[in-house]
Design an enzyme around this catalytic site. Structure first.
Site, PDB file in Angstrom:
ATOM      1  N   LYS A  86      17.609  55.532  18.762  1.00 52.01           N
ATOM      2  CA  LYS A  86      18.465  55.923  17.082  1.00 52.01           C
ATOM      3  C   LYS A  86      17.794  57.133  17.083  1.00 52.01           C
ATOM      4  CE  LYS A  86      12.868  54.413  16.956  1.00 52.01           C
ATOM      5  NZ  LYS A  86      13.077  54.842  18.507  1.00 52.01           N
ATOM      6  N   HIS A 214       2.420  56.871  19.402  1.00 49.61           N
ATOM      7  CA  HIS A 214       3.323  57.938  18.705  1.00 49.61           C
ATOM      8  C   HIS A 214       2.416  58.898  17.828  1.00 49.61           C
ATOM      9  CE1 HIS A 214       7.010  60.098  16.865  1.00 49.61           C
ATOM     10  NE2 HIS A 214       7.238  58.735  17.816  1.00 49.61           N
ATOM     11  N   SER A 217       6.665  61.746  13.617  1.00 54.07           N
ATOM     12  CA  SER A 217       7.655  63.049  14.151  1.00 54.07           C
ATOM     13  C   SER A 217       7.433  63.700  13.370  1.00 54.07           C
ATOM     14  CB  SER A 217       8.621  61.949  13.651  1.00 54.07           C
ATOM     15  OG  SER A 217      10.311  63.144  14.270  1.00 54.07           O
ATOM     16  N   GLY A 254       7.735  62.978  18.598  1.00 53.53           N
ATOM     17  CA  GLY A 254       7.535  64.263  18.096  1.00 53.53           C
ATOM     18  C   GLY A 254       7.513  65.577  18.518  1.00 53.53           C
ATOM     19  N   GLU A 291       9.027  59.508  24.182  1.00 52.55           N
ATOM     20  CA  GLU A 291      10.023  58.861  23.879  1.00 52.55           C
ATOM     21  C   GLU A 291      10.520  60.425  22.965  1.00 52.55           C
ATOM     22  OE1 GLU A 291       8.325  55.558  21.516  1.00 52.55           O
ATOM     23  OE2 GLU A 291       8.159  54.597  23.370  1.00 52.55           O
ATOM     24  N   PRO A 292      11.159  60.680  23.681  1.00 53.35           N
ATOM     25  CA  PRO A 292      11.556  62.581  22.926  1.00 53.35           C
ATOM     26  C   PRO A 292      13.054  61.527  22.359  1.00 53.35           C
ATOM     27  CG  PRO A 292      11.910  62.935  24.973  1.00 53.35           C
ATOM     28  CD  PRO A 292      10.925  61.834  25.483  1.00 53.35           C
ATOM     29  N   GLY A 293      12.832  62.293  21.138  1.00 52.07           N
ATOM     30  CA  GLY A 293      14.504  61.899  20.652  1.00 52.07           C
ATOM     31  C   GLY A 293      15.142  63.008  19.818  1.00 52.07           C
ATOM     32  N   ARG A 294      14.531  64.304  18.531  1.00 55.15           N
ATOM     33  CA  ARG A 294      14.819  64.994  18.010  1.00 55.15           C
ATOM     34  C   ARG A 294      14.572  65.704  19.364  1.00 55.15           C
ATOM     35  NH1 ARG A 294      13.822  66.049  12.720  1.00 55.15           N
ATOM     36  NH2 ARG A 294      12.254  64.405  12.426  1.00 55.15           N
ATOM     37  N   ASP A 374      26.973  59.030  -6.881  1.00 61.39           N
ATOM     38  CA  ASP A 374      25.208  59.234  -7.052  1.00 61.39           C
ATOM     39  C   ASP A 374      24.911  59.934  -7.319  1.00 61.39           C
ATOM     40  OD1 ASP A 374      22.456  58.500  -7.904  1.00 61.39           O
ATOM     41  OD2 ASP A 374      22.553  57.721  -5.552  1.00 61.39           O
ATOM     42  N   TYR A 402      18.697  62.618  13.252  1.00 65.41           N
ATOM     43  CA  TYR A 402      18.970  61.126  12.428  1.00 65.41           C
ATOM     44  C   TYR A 402      19.374  62.141  11.373  1.00 65.41           C
ATOM     45  CZ  TYR A 402      14.568  60.544  14.665  1.00 65.41           C
ATOM     46  OH  TYR A 402      13.672  60.265  15.876  1.00 65.41           O
TER      47      TYR A 402
HETATM   48  C1  LIG Z   1       9.135  54.789  18.594  1.00 69.34           C
HETATM   49  C2  LIG Z   1       9.551  55.690  18.922  1.00 69.34           C
HETATM   50  N1  LIG Z   1       9.404  56.116  19.610  1.00 69.34           N
HETATM   51  C3  LIG Z   1      10.379  57.802  19.607  1.00 69.34           C
HETATM   52  C4  LIG Z   1      10.822  58.185  18.543  1.00 69.34           C
HETATM   53  C5  LIG Z   1      11.556  59.667  18.335  1.00 69.34           C
HETATM   54  O1  LIG Z   1      10.572  60.004  18.213  1.00 69.34           O
HETATM   55  P1  LIG Z   1      11.058  61.681  17.619  1.00 69.34           P
HETATM   56  O2  LIG Z   1      12.818  61.685  16.875  1.00 69.34           O
HETATM   57  O3  LIG Z   1      10.166  62.363  16.983  1.00 69.34           O
HETATM   58  O4  LIG Z   1      10.639  62.474  19.428  1.00 69.34           O
HETATM   59  C6  LIG Z   1      10.749  57.669  16.871  1.00 69.34           C
HETATM   60  C7  LIG Z   1      10.982  57.533  15.910  1.00 69.34           C
HETATM   61  O5  LIG Z   1      10.638  57.282  15.019  1.00 69.34           O
HETATM   62  C8  LIG Z   1      10.434  56.244  17.170  1.00 69.34           C
HETATM   63  O6  LIG Z   1       9.716  55.357  16.346  1.00 69.34           O
END
Ligand SMILES: Cc1ncc(COP(=O)(O)O)c(C=O)c1O
Length: 440
Positions: A86, A214, A217, A254, A291-294, A374, A402
């Site tokens: 995501k 979690h 973030s 996070g 589950e790292p994203g950022r 806008d 994001y």
């Molecule tokens: C279920 C879940 N996992 C992982 C993430 C990724 O979080 P981050 O980008 O802070 O690592 C999110 C972010 O909203 C989430 O909702």
């Protein structure tokens, strides 16, 4: 400039067709002649300017993802990352992470399709959303994606109907007060309800394999992980008293490394490792994932945007006040700069001019607006900048998280094109030709 738009929007894999949301070059540019990322940005800007149709684009530095990955395995050797798609669903970022061997956290059918189409295997995916549409659960079932989270009895009922063989992970709500984006108000079972939910899963004949959380973030306090891991331990113990043998702990996302977060990762890792070693020691046999994203993508993307219009305004009521120059650029909060509104962990943008700026050049009070009709579409509130001209490019670093995945189609403005770039030695060392399917 070669137009890649018609080539990029589809990725096909056997029977599935996946819409990649952003136009992206099929080819990764390989830096094999001493060129830097900055050289690539310069040449893209030259190309854009020479055709007289200035655009907007990202350069995605895949080596930055590699650096973050190496830092992860050095500091958190027991924790296998499942990248949160995501956060940035760009195919090249996912391919790179795939080549590095991460798993994937997917939140929907389309994200599962995307991860599978780019080479992930079903066992490398966790469907980490606790409120899933039934059709998406059925899709996961047909594709063999078994691992998924839940936090309510209703979700258990849906899963028992749509994917009775699923391997379930109970998501618990944890203290997220140290995070800039708090998630536990929306997701996660309370500790008090965990036992009842586990009993219900048992009645329904469902398999529960683990616990997830979690901390939110943009987490600013490592203690949040310490407490959350202790909470997860309590749920493991409750589950064990009910006859479950849990074997997976998912410590969520996070993590960040930019701005205030610099140097925090090592500190966080020490706290996490100590808690894991105490409460989930290696001989417990519990597999640890996250589950790292950022963390993986934030610093990899630089956005280049163009000044398309400007207007000077003077306060008629106050002749002593400075004039303000308003600039209008071709990306904004309805595009890839929505972090200004939606992402408290990254709302301080620091754009800089692409062309050289002399130190003696005067600075003017300026406002930067996005392109839509806008007035919410304001990228920078009053800031002091040298005078910009129509056609100038502004660069924004650290734009990987994001951003591309939150683009809306409001006013139908063009999306930024994405140019992935990698160093030649990385390309060879990881045999990326195999993952990316191109050799130039
Ligand atoms: C279920 C879940 N996992 C992982 C993430 C990724 O979080 P981050 O980008 O802070 O690592 C999110 C972010 O909203 C989430 O909702």
């Amino acid at each position: 400039m070669e137009d890649h738009r018609c080539q990029a929007p589809l990725i096909t894999n056997e029977s599935t067709t996946v819409h990649v949301l952003y136009p992206e070059s099929n080819k990764v540019e390989i830096l094999d002649d001493g060129r830097s990322i900055r050289d690539v940005i310069d040449s893209k800007i030259r190309e854009c300017s020479s055709v007289g149709d200035p655009e907007l684009f990202y350069v995605a530095n895949l080596d930055s993802i590699l650096e973050r990955y190496l830092q992860w395995v050095t500091n958190l050797p027991r924790v296998k990352p499942f990248y949160a798609v995501k956060c940035n669903n760009t195919a090249s970022a996912i391919r790179m992470l795939r080549a590095l061997g991460t798993g994937f956290d997917c939140a929907s059918k389309a994200e599962i399709q995307l991860a599978l189409s780019l080479g992930a295997t079903p066992d490398q995916i966790i469907y980490a959303h606790t409120t899933k549409p039934q059709s998406h659960i059925r899709y996961a079932c047909t594709r063999g994606v078994d691992m998924m989270t839940f936090d309510s009895e209703d979700e258990l009922l849906k899963i028992s109907l749509c994917h009775a063989e699923a391997k379930l992970v109970i998501r618990i709500a944890v203290d997220d007060s140290k995070s800039l984006v708090r998630l536990s108000s929306k997701f996660g079972a309370s500790l008090a309800s965990a036992g009842r939910l586990l009993e219900r899963a048992k009645e329904l004949g469902l398999q529960v394999i683990g616990v997830s959380f979690h901390v939110g973030s943009g987490c600013t306090g490592a203690e949040a992980f310490k407490q959350a891991i202790a909470d997860a331990r309590r749920v493991f113990d409750i589950a064990s008293s009910l006859g479950f043998q849990l074997r997976l702990l998912d410590i969520g996302g996070g993590f960040s490394e930019i701005g205030d977060f610099q140097q925090k990762f090592e500190k966080f890792s020490k706290v996490i490792n100590a808690s894991l070693d105490k409460l989930f020691p290696p001989d417990s046999g519990v597999e640890i994932i996250a589950e790292p994203g950022r963390y993986f993508v934030e610093s990899a993307f630089t956005l280049a945007v163009n000044v398309t219009a400007k207007r000077t305004v003077v306060d008629d009521e106050d002749s002593s006040s400075d004039r303000t120059i308003m600039y209008y650029i071709n990306d904004g909060v309805y595009g890839s700069l929505s972090c200004v509104i939606f992402d408290p962990a990254h709302c301080q943008l620091e754009p800089y001019l692409h062309r050289a700026v002399g130190s003696a050049e005067p600075r003017y009070q300026s406002v930067i607006w996005g392109p839509t009709c806008d007035c919410m579409d304001k990228v920078m509130e009053r800031c002091w900048m040298p005078e910009l001209h129509v056609g100038d490019f502004l660069l924004f670093d650290n734009m990987g998280a994001y951003s591309v995945s939150l683009f809306s189609n409001f006013n139908s403005f063009e999306k930024a094109h994405i140019f992935p770039v990698v160093a030649a030695k990385t390309w060879r060392a990881l045999n990326l030709a195999h993952s990316f399917g191109n050799t130039c």
